[in-house]
Design a protein around this motif. Structure first.
Motif, PDB file in Angstrom:
ATOM      1  N   GLN A 199       0.804  -1.217   0.000  1.00  0.00           N
ATOM      2  CA  GLN A 199       0.000   0.000   0.000  1.00  0.00           C
ATOM      3  C   GLN A 199       0.840   1.271   0.000  1.00  0.00           C
ATOM      4  O   GLN A 199       0.399   2.311  -0.471  1.00  0.00           O
ATOM      5  N   GLY A 200       2.041   1.207   0.547  1.00  0.00           N
ATOM      6  CA  GLY A 200       2.959   2.331   0.462  1.00  0.00           C
ATOM      7  C   GLY A 200       2.729   3.448   1.456  1.00  0.00           C
ATOM      8  O   GLY A 200       3.655   4.175   1.800  1.00  0.00           O
ATOM      9  N   ASP A 201       1.478   3.632   1.931  1.00  0.00           N
ATOM     10  CA  ASP A 201       1.195   4.735   2.842  1.00  0.00           C
ATOM     11  C   ASP A 201       1.243   4.267   4.295  1.00  0.00           C
ATOM     12  O   ASP A 201       0.917   3.133   4.610  1.00  0.00           O
ATOM     13  N   ILE A 202       1.668   5.151   5.179  1.00  0.00           N
ATOM     14  CA  ILE A 202       1.804   4.825   6.595  1.00  0.00           C
ATOM     15  C   ILE A 202       0.800   5.638   7.410  1.00  0.00           C
ATOM     16  O   ILE A 202       0.736   6.861   7.293  1.00  0.00           O
ATOM     17  N   GLY A 203       0.009   4.940   8.235  1.00  0.00           N
ATOM     18  CA  GLY A 203      -0.999   5.608   9.062  1.00  0.00           C
ATOM     19  C   GLY A 203      -0.551   5.848  10.476  1.00  0.00           C
ATOM     20  O   GLY A 203      -1.007   6.798  11.128  1.00  0.00           O
ATOM     21  N   SER A 204       0.336   5.006  10.993  1.00  0.00           N
ATOM     22  CA  SER A 204       0.873   5.216  12.339  1.00  0.00           C
ATOM     23  C   SER A 204       2.240   4.556  12.441  1.00  0.00           C
ATOM     24  O   SER A 204       2.575   3.631  11.684  1.00  0.00           O
ATOM     25  N   MET A 205       3.021   5.045  13.387  1.00  0.00           N
ATOM     26  CA  MET A 205       4.397   4.569  13.553  1.00  0.00           C
ATOM     27  C   MET A 205       4.746   4.613  15.029  1.00  0.00           C
ATOM     28  O   MET A 205       4.459   5.604  15.721  1.00  0.00           O
ATOM     29  N   GLN A 206       5.344   3.550  15.511  1.00  0.00           N
ATOM     30  CA  GLN A 206       5.731   3.465  16.919  1.00  0.00           C
ATOM     31  C   GLN A 206       7.173   3.006  17.027  1.00  0.00           C
ATOM     32  O   GLN A 206       7.698   2.353  16.118  1.00  0.00           O
ATOM     33  N   ILE A 207       7.796   3.336  18.153  1.00  0.00           N
ATOM     34  CA  ILE A 207       9.193   2.975  18.368  1.00  0.00           C
ATOM     35  C   ILE A 207       9.342   2.390  19.766  1.00  0.00           C
ATOM     36  O   ILE A 207       8.633   2.778  20.698  1.00  0.00           O
ATOM     37  N   LYS A 208      10.263   1.423  19.884  1.00  0.00           N
ATOM     38  CA  LYS A 208      10.529   0.802  21.183  1.00  0.00           C
ATOM     39  C   LYS A 208      12.019   0.859  21.453  1.00  0.00           C
ATOM     40  O   LYS A 208      12.839   0.495  20.607  1.00  0.00           O
ATOM     41  N   GLN A 209      12.374   1.338  22.649  1.00  0.00           N
ATOM     42  CA  GLN A 209      13.773   1.462  23.025  1.00  0.00           C
ATOM     43  C   GLN A 209      14.353   0.115  23.464  1.00  0.00           C
ATOM     44  O   GLN A 209      13.633  -0.849  23.701  1.00  0.00           O
ATOM     45  N   ALA A 210      15.656   0.087  23.611  1.00  0.00           N
ATOM     46  CA  ALA A 210      16.335  -1.106  24.098  1.00  0.00           C
ATOM     47  C   ALA A 210      15.862  -1.432  25.512  1.00  0.00           C
ATOM     48  O   ALA A 210      15.612  -0.534  26.322  1.00  0.00           O
ATOM     49  N   ASN A 211      15.726  -2.714  25.803  1.00  0.00           N
ATOM     50  CA  ASN A 211      15.352  -3.184  27.146  1.00  0.00           C
ATOM     51  C   ASN A 211      14.050  -2.587  27.650  1.00  0.00           C
ATOM     52  O   ASN A 211      13.878  -2.334  28.843  1.00  0.00           O
ATOM     53  N   SER A 212      13.118  -2.328  26.735  1.00  0.00           N
ATOM     54  CA  SER A 212      11.809  -1.783  27.105  1.00  0.00           C
ATOM     55  C   SER A 212      10.717  -2.612  26.443  1.00  0.00           C
ATOM     56  O   SER A 212      10.928  -3.204  25.382  1.00  0.00           O
ATOM     57  N   VAL A 213       9.552  -2.652  27.071  1.00  0.00           N
ATOM     58  CA  VAL A 213       8.406  -3.331  26.469  1.00  0.00           C
ATOM     59  C   VAL A 213       7.368  -2.322  25.988  1.00  0.00           C
ATOM     60  O   VAL A 213       6.338  -2.701  25.436  1.00  0.00           O
ATOM     61  N   GLU A 214       7.646  -1.038  26.185  1.00  0.00           N
ATOM     62  CA  GLU A 214       6.680   0.017  25.849  1.00  0.00           C
ATOM     63  C   GLU A 214       6.890   0.516  24.425  1.00  0.00           C
ATOM     64  O   GLU A 214       7.993   0.920  24.047  1.00  0.00           O
ATOM     65  N   TRP A 215       5.810   0.495  23.653  1.00  0.00           N
ATOM     66  CA  TRP A 215       5.826   1.080  22.317  1.00  0.00           C
ATOM     67  C   TRP A 215       5.388   2.537  22.423  1.00  0.00           C
ATOM     68  O   TRP A 215       4.321   2.835  22.948  1.00  0.00           O
ATOM     69  N   LEU A 216       6.212   3.446  21.941  1.00  0.00           N
ATOM     70  CA  LEU A 216       5.943   4.877  22.010  1.00  0.00           C
ATOM     71  C   LEU A 216       5.415   5.363  20.669  1.00  0.00           C
ATOM     72  O   LEU A 216       6.005   5.082  19.623  1.00  0.00           O
ATOM     73  N   ASP A 217       4.315   6.099  20.694  1.00  0.00           N
ATOM     74  CA  ASP A 217       3.732   6.632  19.468  1.00  0.00           C
ATOM     75  C   ASP A 217       4.564   7.780  18.928  1.00  0.00           C
ATOM     76  O   ASP A 217       4.859   8.741  19.652  1.00  0.00           O
ATOM     77  N   MET A 218       4.935   7.685  17.657  1.00  0.00           N
ATOM     78  CA  MET A 218       5.607   8.799  16.993  1.00  0.00           C
ATOM     79  C   MET A 218       4.551   9.707  16.368  1.00  0.00           C
ATOM     80  O   MET A 218       3.449   9.260  16.034  1.00  0.00           O
ATOM     81  N   LYS A 219       4.885  10.953  16.203  1.00  0.00           N
ATOM     82  CA  LYS A 219       3.957  11.936  15.642  1.00  0.00           C
ATOM     83  C   LYS A 219       4.286  12.183  14.176  1.00  0.00           C
ATOM     84  O   LYS A 219       5.449  12.361  13.803  1.00  0.00           O
ATOM     85  N   HIS A 220       3.230  12.163  13.354  1.00  0.00           N
ATOM     86  CA  HIS A 220       3.423  12.484  11.940  1.00  0.00           C
ATOM     87  C   HIS A 220       3.666  13.984  11.816  1.00  0.00           C
ATOM     88  O   HIS A 220       2.840  14.793  12.222  1.00  0.00           O
ATOM     89  N   VAL A 221       4.811  14.355  11.259  1.00  0.00           N
ATOM     90  CA  VAL A 221       5.191  15.768  11.166  1.00  0.00           C
ATOM     91  C   VAL A 221       4.799  16.344   9.813  1.00  0.00           C
ATOM     92  O   VAL A 221       4.027  17.295   9.718  1.00  0.00           O
ATOM     93  N   TRP A 222       5.332  15.775   8.745  1.00  0.00           N
ATOM     94  CA  TRP A 222       5.020  16.210   7.386  1.00  0.00           C
ATOM     95  C   TRP A 222       5.546  15.146   6.434  1.00  0.00           C
ATOM     96  O   TRP A 222       6.461  14.399   6.770  1.00  0.00           O
ATOM     97  N   GLY A 223       4.950  15.083   5.262  1.00  0.00           N
ATOM     98  CA  GLY A 223       5.417  14.132   4.266  1.00  0.00           C
ATOM     99  C   GLY A 223       5.520  12.727   4.828  1.00  0.00           C
ATOM    100  O   GLY A 223       4.606  12.222   5.472  1.00  0.00           O
ATOM    101  N   ALA A 224       6.657  12.087   4.603  1.00  0.00           N
ATOM    102  CA  ALA A 224       6.894  10.736   5.107  1.00  0.00           C
ATOM    103  C   ALA A 224       7.716  10.750   6.389  1.00  0.00           C
ATOM    104  O   ALA A 224       8.338   9.752   6.754  1.00  0.00           O
TER     105      ALA A 224
END
Length: 276
Positions: A199-224
């Motif tokens: 599909q090519g398009d991204i609706g949401s993106m999350q990141i997880k740090q080392a030694n963590s179980v928490e997924w952090l929501d990233m904010k869409h800024v502009w473009g990709a």
């Protein structure tokens, strides 16, 4: 009555055995079967639009663009396939990376084949304003809609009526990559997503740090581009992507190393299925 019932049952059985798979599915689900793309919320119908071209006559289109792909638009696989689209398709940048087939309609000069274009830029004014659906294509992409040898004559028309539809993005063996944008720090991490098949398009993106179980929501800024303001952030980072249209999810584990650097690009080992 019994003989009649047996005859009817035999007729139905024969019809199911001889019918193609989609027909059997239609019978069993009451006629409600849909293609996987339609069920996933991706519009596969041909829709009307208009198209123009810009840049050099046989050029690759703009350098960079509102999606933030930068010099990627000048090289394969994006080279000569870039498209600037109106806001209804750009979707405030969430439409970046989506792929479309576009073809013109005058068979005296237009080929029956469609050209595949990738959303890399936005055209916010003129023909692209007021809710219109418009494609402003590179000269090369525009010319490919013509019959052999008629690219120049097609460009001379300037503006065309076209039809378009979504199509799966296919980047020829490339995997999803993440470019760490310039200026990123342990307290402000900005990523640009590249080469998403399907599909090519991204609706949401999350990141997880080392030694963590928490997924952090990233904010869409502009473009990709997506960012996270929090810290100190500690790598390696895993990244989880969810598509905008069909909510398909992919997780690239520890794709960004502990010693990451701004302007560097980190390639994962996976990609979405190259289908809608």
């Amino acid at each position: 009555m019994a003989a009649s019932s047996r005859s009817s049952a035999l007729s139905v059985l024969l019809m199911l055995l001889l019918a193609p798979p989609f027909a059997a599915s239609f019978l069993f689900d009451g006629g409600k079967s849909k293609s996987s793309a339609a069920a996933a919320g991706v519009d596969m119908e041909w829709r009307p639009a208009t198209a123009t071209w810009y840049g050099d006559a046989e050029g690759d289109g703009s350098t960079g663009g509102a999606c933030g792909y930068g010099s990627l638009v000048d090289v394969v696989p994006l080279k000569a396939r870039v498209g600037s689209v109106s806001p209804v398709l750009f979707k405030d940048g969430e439409g970046c990376g989506a792929c479309y087939k576009v073809k013109c309609l005058d068979h005296s000069i237009c080929s029956r084949r469609a050209v595949t274009v990738i959303v890399t830029d936005e055209c916010p004014g003129g023909l692209c304003a007021f809710g219109r659906t418009h494609f402003d294509l590179s000269g090369a992409a525009f010319s490919r809609m013509a019959v052999a040898g008629a690219g120049g004559h097609l460009r001379d028309r300037g503006q065309l009526n076209v039809v378009y539809r979504r199509t799966a993005c296919k980047y020829g063996g490339k995997n999803i990559a993440f470019r760490v944008n310039e200026g990123s720090t342990n307290f402000w991490l900005s990523l640009l997503v590249e080469f998403e098949d399907g599909q090519g398009d991204i609706g949401s993106m999350q990141i997880k740090q080392a030694n963590s179980v928490e997924w952090l929501d990233m904010k869409h800024v502009w473009g990709a581009t997506w960012c996270l303001v929090r810290g100190p952030l500690v790598g390696p980072f895993s990244v989880r992507l969810t598509t905008l249209s069909a909510q398909k999810t992919l997780t690239a584990r520890e794709v960004i190393p502990k010693n990451w650097k701004p302007t560097a690009t980190y390639t994962s080992r996976l990609n979405f299925e190259a289908a809608l």
